[in-house]
Design a protein around this motif. Structure first.
Motif, mmCIF file in Angstrom:
data_model
loop_
_atom_site.group_PDB
_atom_site.id
_atom_site.type_symbol
_atom_site.label_atom_id
_atom_site.label_comp_id
_atom_site.label_asym_id
_atom_site.label_seq_id
_atom_site.Cartn_x
_atom_site.Cartn_y
_atom_site.Cartn_z
ATOM 1 N N VAL A 44 -7.994 -7.777 -3.556
ATOM 2 C CA VAL A 44 -8.432 -6.639 -2.755
ATOM 3 C C VAL A 44 -7.306 -5.618 -2.718
ATOM 4 O O VAL A 44 -6.168 -5.963 -2.398
ATOM 5 N N SER A 45 -7.618 -4.386 -3.066
ATOM 6 C CA SER A 45 -6.633 -3.298 -2.936
ATOM 7 C C SER A 45 -7.058 -2.461 -1.755
ATOM 8 O O SER A 45 -8.137 -1.862 -1.750
ATOM 9 N N LEU A 46 -6.193 -2.456 -0.744
ATOM 10 C CA LEU A 46 -6.529 -1.701 0.457
ATOM 11 C C LEU A 46 -6.109 -0.248 0.270
ATOM 12 O O LEU A 46 -5.237 0.057 -0.550
ATOM 13 N N ILE A 47 -6.742 0.627 1.058
ATOM 14 C CA ILE A 47 -6.358 2.037 0.993
ATOM 15 C C ILE A 47 -4.913 2.096 1.466
ATOM 16 O O ILE A 47 -4.564 1.538 2.490
ATOM 17 N N GLY A 48 -4.052 2.736 0.680
ATOM 18 C CA GLY A 48 -2.626 2.706 1.005
ATOM 19 C C GLY A 48 -1.871 1.889 -0.029
ATOM 20 O O GLY A 48 -0.659 1.994 -0.144
ATOM 21 N N THR A 67 -1.718 -1.654 -0.575
ATOM 22 C CA THR A 67 -1.431 -3.085 -0.437
ATOM 23 C C THR A 67 -2.515 -3.899 -1.137
ATOM 24 O O THR A 67 -3.700 -3.550 -1.066
ATOM 25 N N THR A 68 -2.118 -4.986 -1.784
ATOM 26 C CA THR A 68 -3.126 -5.858 -2.400
ATOM 27 C C THR A 68 -3.009 -7.288 -1.860
ATOM 28 O O THR A 68 -1.923 -7.712 -1.437
ATOM 29 N N HIS A 69 -4.134 -7.979 -1.850
ATOM 30 C CA HIS A 69 -4.176 -9.376 -1.412
ATOM 31 C C HIS A 69 -5.072 -10.133 -2.376
ATOM 32 O O HIS A 69 -6.031 -9.576 -2.891
ATOM 33 N N GLY A 100 -11.924 -0.848 0.901
ATOM 34 C CA GLY A 100 -10.980 -1.194 -0.159
ATOM 35 C C GLY A 100 -11.728 -1.484 -1.440
ATOM 36 O O GLY A 100 -12.950 -1.394 -1.495
ATOM 37 N N ASP A 101 -10.953 -1.819 -2.454
ATOM 38 C CA ASP A 101 -11.533 -2.114 -3.757
ATOM 39 C C ASP A 101 -11.386 -3.583 -4.062
ATOM 40 O O ASP A 101 -10.323 -4.154 -3.826
#
Ligand code: BT5
Length: 280
Positions: free
Chosen positions: A232-236, A238-240, A274-275
């Motif tokens: 998951v790529s969050l707006i801003g 950060t990825t998880h 997010g993406d």
């Protein structure tokens, strides 16, 4: 039932002939070319266009995806449309209404596609429409007056219907598909648009009335992200990474991050925007 005739041209008369809705599509603006049907619908909303107005274009010169990305929008038989919802929503339902509209649009598109083509689309969270694992459509919702009694939502729906996949730009040709290439026949766009509008109207009316007990279940049943390992790529930025576990009551995606126990040993990561990439 025999297959509907496939017409190359999308006309207002053809759309009306298939329309079974009460409000969505009762006013239709069909454009040969426009930068973006969402931009056109937002302009119409400022001119007080009625609830349910639909803008359709043969071709977009600046079709938009989420996060300022482009939506490839050539002429040649695809669907680019925007639906204007302007409803007075009770205060206790408003937040839920706004968070679920993009997701129920994905559901409506998937159901409409299935009904007209017999294909079996699914949804990559939040609202990519996938057929055979490839992207056949997307949804872009833009809201004005979110804090007001009568918020206005422009729902943009892009579906690759009859274009040849070989004509897609190389950057995403491998990940994209069209309904015609999956079904092996050309698809009548007026029938498809009318089917999607009917599915959307049914669900958005129920949501507006606060009578939608099955939304999360229906969405989850179509969502191919659940159960998958995802990034998951969050707006801003950060990825998880982790496993997509459930859909929250607000439509958020819950992720069990890698390294956490799945038996309740930690809180899931709750993703509202997010993406998502499905990892193999
Ligand atoms: C979306 O964005 O999937 C939302 C697309 C919404 C398009 C409709 S058309 C009618 C209305 N008017 C508009 O201007 N927009 C709406 P996103 O999740 O950000 O995906 C965009 C990404 O998908 C791009 O960066 C490409 O990688 C890929 N892409 C672009 N065009 C595509 C296409 N036609 N088919 C499949 N993938 C595409």
């Amino acid at each position: 039932m025999s297959a509907p005739p496939v017409s190359g041209d999308l006309t207002v008369d053809a759309i009306r002939a298939h329309l079974q809705t009460n409000s969505l599509g009762q006013t239709i603006r069909l454009l040969d070319e426009t930068p973006s049907t969402n931009t056109a619908a937002l302009a119409l909303s400022r001119d007080r266009a009625p609830h349910g107005t639909v803008v359709v274009a043969e071709r977009q010169t600046a079709g938009r995806g989420r996060l300022r990305r482009e939506w490839f929008s050539p002429s040649g038989g695809n669907l680019y449309c925007s639906v204007l919802l302007r409803r007075t929503i009770a205060p206790h339902v408003r937040e839920r209404w706004l968070s679920w509209i993009p997701l129920i649009t994905g559901v409506a598109a998937a159901r409409g596609i299935r009904r007209v083509t017999g294909l079996d689309p699914c949804l990559k969270w939040p609202n990519d429409i996938l057929v055979g694992g490839k992207k056949a459509g997307g949804v872009l919702c833009e809201t004005t007056g979110a804090g007001e009694a009568t918020p206005c939502v422009v729902i943009g729906i892009g579906i690759n219907v009859n274009t040849a996949v070989e004509d897609f730009p190389e950057e995403f040709r491998e990940q994209a598909t069209t309904l015609a290439s999956e079904a092996g026949v050309l698809i009548d766009r007026a029938t498809l648009l009318a089917a999607v509008l009917l599915e959307l109207e049914t669900r958005s009316e129920a949501l507006a009335a606060g009578q939608d007990p099955d939304l999360a279940r229906e969405y989850s049943g179509l969502c191919s992200t659940l159960g998958q390992r995802v990034r998951v790529s969050l707006i801003g930025g950060t990825t998880h990474e982790g496993r997509a576990s459930t859909i929250g009551s607000d439509g958020s995606l819950h992720i069990v991050p890698d390294g956490t126990r799945e038996d309740g040993g930690g809180d899931p990561l709750v993703v509202r925007a997010g993406d998502v990439t499905h990892l193999r």
